[in-house]
Design an enzyme around this catalytic site. Structure first.
Site, mmCIF file in Angstrom:
data_model
loop_
_atom_site.group_PDB
_atom_site.id
_atom_site.type_symbol
_atom_site.label_atom_id
_atom_site.label_comp_id
_atom_site.label_asym_id
_atom_site.label_seq_id
_atom_site.Cartn_x
_atom_site.Cartn_y
_atom_site.Cartn_z
ATOM 1 N N GLY A 58 0.833 -1.200 0.000
ATOM 2 C CA GLY A 58 0.000 0.000 0.000
ATOM 3 C C GLY A 58 0.861 1.240 0.000
ATOM 4 N N CYS A 85 5.337 -6.199 1.543
ATOM 5 C CA CYS A 85 5.691 -4.781 1.484
ATOM 6 C C CYS A 85 5.048 -4.000 2.643
ATOM 7 C CB CYS A 85 5.318 -4.206 0.117
ATOM 8 S SG CYS A 85 6.233 -2.720 -0.214
ATOM 9 N N TYR A 86 4.053 -3.129 2.397
ATOM 10 C CA TYR A 86 3.433 -2.419 3.523
ATOM 11 C C TYR A 86 2.858 -3.415 4.522
ATOM 12 C CZ TYR A 86 0.541 0.599 6.334
ATOM 13 O OH TYR A 86 -0.012 1.248 7.409
ATOM 14 N N HIS A 175 7.557 -7.802 -3.909
ATOM 15 C CA HIS A 175 6.202 -8.172 -4.347
ATOM 16 C C HIS A 175 6.223 -9.510 -5.095
ATOM 17 C CE1 HIS A 175 3.976 -4.444 -3.427
ATOM 18 N NE2 HIS A 175 5.180 -3.901 -3.519
ATOM 19 N N GLU A 177 3.648 -11.060 -6.137
ATOM 20 C CA GLU A 177 2.469 -11.182 -7.013
ATOM 21 C C GLU A 177 2.702 -10.671 -8.430
ATOM 22 O OE1 GLU A 177 3.023 -9.105 -4.587
ATOM 23 O OE2 GLU A 177 1.734 -7.346 -4.551
ATOM 24 N N SER A 229 -27.163 -8.225 -22.576
ATOM 25 C CA SER A 229 -26.614 -7.104 -23.336
ATOM 26 C C SER A 229 -26.046 -7.570 -24.661
ATOM 27 C CB SER A 229 -25.499 -6.460 -22.521
ATOM 28 O OG SER A 229 -24.413 -7.372 -22.435
ATOM 29 N N GLY A 230 -25.913 -8.894 -24.814
ATOM 30 C CA GLY A 230 -25.225 -9.409 -25.995
ATOM 31 C C GLY A 230 -23.778 -9.723 -25.669
ATOM 32 N N GLY A 231 -23.306 -9.289 -24.495
ATOM 33 C CA GLY A 231 -21.921 -9.536 -24.101
ATOM 34 C C GLY A 231 -21.779 -10.851 -23.338
ATOM 35 N N VAL A 232 -20.526 -11.144 -22.975
ATOM 36 C CA VAL A 232 -20.214 -12.418 -22.337
ATOM 37 C C VAL A 232 -20.807 -12.512 -20.923
ATOM 38 C CG1 VAL A 232 -18.314 -13.935 -21.641
ATOM 39 C CG2 VAL A 232 -17.988 -12.343 -23.515
ATOM 40 N N ASP A 233 -20.667 -11.432 -20.145
ATOM 41 C CA ASP A 233 -20.992 -11.525 -18.719
ATOM 42 C C ASP A 233 -22.465 -11.851 -18.471
ATOM 43 O OD1 ASP A 233 -18.414 -10.667 -18.691
ATOM 44 O OD2 ASP A 233 -18.891 -8.609 -18.111
ATOM 45 N N SER A 234 -23.352 -11.091 -19.117
ATOM 46 C CA SER A 234 -24.771 -11.352 -18.855
ATOM 47 C C SER A 234 -25.182 -12.708 -19.423
ATOM 48 C CB SER A 234 -25.648 -10.229 -19.401
ATOM 49 O OG SER A 234 -25.426 -10.044 -20.776
ATOM 50 N N LYS A 375 -12.660 -11.270 -15.330
ATOM 51 C CA LYS A 375 -13.158 -11.456 -16.699
ATOM 52 C C LYS A 375 -12.728 -12.798 -17.309
ATOM 53 C CE LYS A 375 -15.134 -9.538 -20.371
ATOM 54 N NZ LYS A 375 -16.411 -8.822 -20.336
#
Ligand code: XMP
Length: 519
Positions: A58, A85-86, A175, A177, A229-234, A375
């Protein structure tokens, strides 16, 4: 029925830019993890009952009077803790060590030397070896808390990594990660599997089964409405919910006429045909086109489309009647409460389009089965559910659709021109095998006409701009460096095949300073 808790790791966020990467690495090791801001970490701990804790980095200094701390009870909980780190500095100070402000600090690539074996290094690093890590710190630990010993050093940090094996507490100044610590993912995997003793069997198949049970419990015999919506998520959210509760789910697809070529038909045939999910397809093109007449300001377009979308959706939901739940494809990055150290709201660059406000207005409860996913995890879940690759691997597409890719006034005629150019561009990208290497690629139709010559005729038509960017999250982006021969092939095809366009340009703007969409 109460669902059994899954094995998990709690990540306490102190506001680092890369906290999300810790969650990613832990999940890649097959262990479920959640991020909680430091000030609600105690509550998250109670809910999750994690098997280990990771304290993030942080921007604060533990030497500031009111800088954030981890709940002290975490150090008494008897479970392993890794401070980064922090997180390392506050852990050391909270347990009786000392931290001092460095005059210079260490930033970027550094090398550490392993001084002593520790459980985090098992099967990975041996005494005396040197390894590359990524450092980013100003303060440093100058006196260890009781029970800790040094296990690795670097030139600028004599306590680059320390351990209290008895308590199973580990602290790194670097770090693990980020990818610039090449063995970092393995160190984190060692922590969650080897030290915390987790099996690492968290998979999409398991996630699917858990979510189905949760959705059934939440919804009971109620009715759910899901906006597509036509997208992947919905789409992924809808298919998952349908698997859980069958025809208690009705999907509503508000077709605003601003989709790409063939997309609306694809949504309808996928849902009605392949999945047999009850679907209301509202063709609202005329309504949207009429409302967009004379509108040229980007924010005015966005606001009109967002509001009209909600109005149409609400009308349909009322017609269906009796639904107590609204399903949404909200993802994890939208959910994580960001820890603000600067206070004050951030500036609105663009008003985003979603169905915010509807659940309260209609007195509906939210069903958001993708809230914990990133995603690419949603894509993996989509594949697990058998959604076709062409759907699952699709580039992101903005809610206001083609309207924000037509600067100036939008009309059906201009949408049709843009759809044709965009389809040619995407077809060429797919043929060249480049689709998956690009975050987003699209054509933009400019409100500028230029003179050209075709055969023996003068033309006076619109300019089309092509955009393609690489990105990991849409927050920053770089242009995709196509070969000149590729661009010239696409330009020639568009000008020859699309009536109304006689000139093609390529957009060389990164984000920042540009944005991905043009409006
Ligand atoms: P910008 O243009 O802000 O876009 O760089 C970043 C990412 O967000 C997408 N985008 C939207 N997505 N509703 C959405 O669901 C919106 O209103 C919207 N506006 C932009 C954009 O396509 C890019 O992926």
């Amino acid at each position: 029925m109460t669902l059994p808790l899954q094995d998990s790791i709690l990540i306490v966020d102190f506001g680092s830019q890369v906290t999300q990467l810790i969650a990613r690495r832990v999940r890649e090791a097959g262990v479920y993890s959640e991020i909680a801001p430091f000030n609600s970490a105690a509550e998250a701990f109670k809910r999750l009952q994690p098997k280990g804790i990771i304290l993030s980095g942080g921007p604060s200094s533990v030497m500031w009077e009111d800088s954030p701390r981890a709940p002290q009870a975490f150090f008494e909980a008897g479970i392993p803790i890794l401070g980064i780190c922090y997180g390392q500095q506050t852990m050391m100070q909270q347990m009786g060590g000392q931290v001092e402000g460095g005059e210079s600090g260490e930033f970027g690539r550094a090398f550490i030397e392993v001084k002593k074996r520790c459980a985090l290094f098992d099967g990975l690093w041996a005494e005396g070896e040197r390894h590359q890590v990524w450092m980013s710190h100003g303060d440093k630990v100058t006196k260890l808390a009781p029970g800790f010993e040094v296990v690795a050093v670097s030139e600028g940090a004599p306590f680059a990594m320390t351990a209290n094996e008895e308590k199973r507490f580990y602290a790194t100044q670097f770090h693990p990660e980020v990818v610039h610590t090449p063995d970092g993912a393995k160190l984190l995997a060692n922590f969650v599997r080897h030290v915390c003793g987790l099996k690492g069997d968290w998979t999409m198949a398991e996630f699917r089964a858990t979510k189905i049970a949760e959705i059934r419990e939440q919804v009971g015999d109620g009715k759910v409405i899901c906006g597509l919506s036509g997208g992947v998520d919905s789409a992924v959210a809808a298919v998952l919910i349908h698997e859980a509760i069958g025809d208690q789910l009705t999907c509503v697809f508000v077709d605003h006429g601003l989709m790409r070529s063939g997309e609306a038909e694809q949504v309808v045939s996928l849902f009605r045909g392949s999945y047999n999910i009850p679907l209301v397809h509202v063709n609202a093109e005329t309504l949207f086109m009429k409302g967009l007449e004379g509108v040229t300001d980007p924010e005015a377009k966005r606001k009109f489309i967002g509001k009209t979308f909600i109005d149409v959706f609400e009308d349909e939901a009322r017609k269906i009647g009796g639904a107590g739940f609204l399903a949404q494809g909200t993802l994890y990055p939208d959910v994580i409460e960001s820890v603000s150290f600067t206070g004050g709201p951030s500036v609105t660059i663009k008003s985003h389009h979603n169905v915010g406000g509807l659940p309260e207005r209609m007195n509906m409860k939210l069903v958001e089965p993708l809230r914990e996913l990133f995603k690419d995890e949603v894509r993996a879940l989509g594949r697990e559910l058998g959604l076709p690759e062409i759907f699952v691997g699709r580039h992101p597409f903005p809610g206001p659709g083609l309207a924000i890719r037509i600067p100036g006034e939008v009309s059906k005629e201009r949408c049709d021109i843009l759809r044709k150019a965009d389809a040619i561009y995407l077809e060429e990208i797919r043929n060249a095998g480049l689709y998956d290497a690009i975050w987003q690629a699209f054509a933009v139709l400019l409100p500028v006409r230029t003179v050209g010559v075709m055969g023996d005729h003068r033309t006076y038509d619109s300019v089309c701009a092509l955009r393609a960017v690489t990105s990991t999250d849409g927050m920053t982006a770089d242009i995709y460096p196509f070969d000149a021969s590729f661009l010239s092939r696409v330009a020639t095809r568009i000008i020859n095949e699309v009536k109304g366009i006689n000139r093609v340009c390529y957009d060389f703007t990164s984000k920042p300073p540009g944005t991905i969409e043009w409006e």
